[in-house]
Design an enzyme around this catalytic site. Structure first.
Site: not given
Length: 301
Positions: A35, A86, A107, A122, A148, A150, A268
């Protein structure tokens, strides 16, 4: 496209001394070592003079309930939640935000005086990145590749924020079935029209692209190779904005080929930046120092 911030003087950051009043925030995933969030949030805490630290924790499925309970028992500011937790994490909070309820995943968890509130930042991060890039989205038409986690967050948040129509292309399977099951709920809740098509239907995809204002790739195609999610680029024009939520590599094959067709493109990294900023504001009530955090992300990624 790139983000533009007002220039500030370079700050020399000194690690604050940890005291008995220092609050803890964290990142829960399995694994968690990859992360970028600890670097983002610890720098943001320092720059805003917030007495807090942020750590990453690898948490197994069987320990998730206890880990989330510790947010309350340790009086943490809150945590970020990532894969594969999540959805399961929703079962252990006291309340869900509107976007989290619609998306069906969280999230971010906020500790509000002992009451745990689940958020999903997100989609908020993606829509904020559009605003930063000055891309209009109200009453516009999006085409989204993938269904999915995202993609789901982006679709739901876009619908909440006034996008008129969303065309979703997904391979047949679990994600396709899940999206098909929730389309009517999205439409009823927001008024946005959502249509689901099979990913391999290139003829339908071209038709949708010709009517779209924005194309966003939410698949992993292009992350580790030069492949693109599009079979051809005939329907890509200079009027289309193309976003790939992949940020490493910085410019995927999709973005390169779309740019060659005259389309406006971006990756992104903005979504990553602004989803973190939204979580930071939820926990602290403060604005994340975006210029400095963006500079760190660019150097790190």
């Amino acid at each position: 496209m790139s983000f533009h911030f007002k220039k500030r003087s370079v700050l020399t950051i000194k690690i604050s001394e940890i005291s008995g009043e220092t609050r803890l925030a964290g990142f829960i995933a399995d694994p968690a070592q990859h992360s970028y969030s600890p670097r983002m949030h610890n720098l943001a805490f320092q720059l805003t003079q917030t007495d807090a630290i942020y750590l990453a924790f690898t948490v197994k499925k069987e320990d998730l309930k206890e880990a989330i309970q510790s947010i309350r028992s340790l009086n943490m500011l809150g945590v970020n939640i990532s894969m594969p937790h999540k959805i399961a994490a929703m079962n252990y909070v006291d309340e869900l935000s509107k976007s989290a309820r619609l998306i069906g995943a969280i999230n971010t968890i906020e500790n509000k005086a002992g009451r745990l509130i689940g958020h999903n930042t997100d989609g908020i991060g993606f829509m904020s990145s559009l605003a930063a890039e000055k891309v209009p989205f109200k009453e516009k038409t999006f085409t989204v590749l993938g269904a999915g986690g995202a993609a789901n967050a982006i679709i739901c948040q876009a619908a909440i924020e006034g996008v008129k129509k969303i065309n979703v292309f997904s391979r047949k399977g679990k994600n396709y079935d899940n999206m098909q099951a929730k389309i009517s709920h999205i439409q009823t809740s927001t008024g946005c029209r959502v249509y689901l098509y099979e990913f391999l239907d290139s003829k339908q995809l071209n038709c949708c692209l010709l009517e779209s204002d924005l194309l966003v790739n939410c698949t992993s195609i292009g992350m580790n190779d030069n492949q693109t999610p599009l079979a051809n680029f005939e329907a890509i024009s200079a009027q289309l904005v193309v976003c790939d939520i992949i940020y490493k590599p910085e410019e995927t094959a999709l973005l390169k080929k779309a740019k060659a067709r005259g389309a406006t493109t971006f990756n992104g990294i903005g979504m990553l930046l602004y989803q973190g900023a939204a979580a930071f504001e939820i926990w602290t009530g403060k604005q994340m120092p975006l210029q400095e955090i963006y500079s760190v992300l660019k150097k790190t990624i």
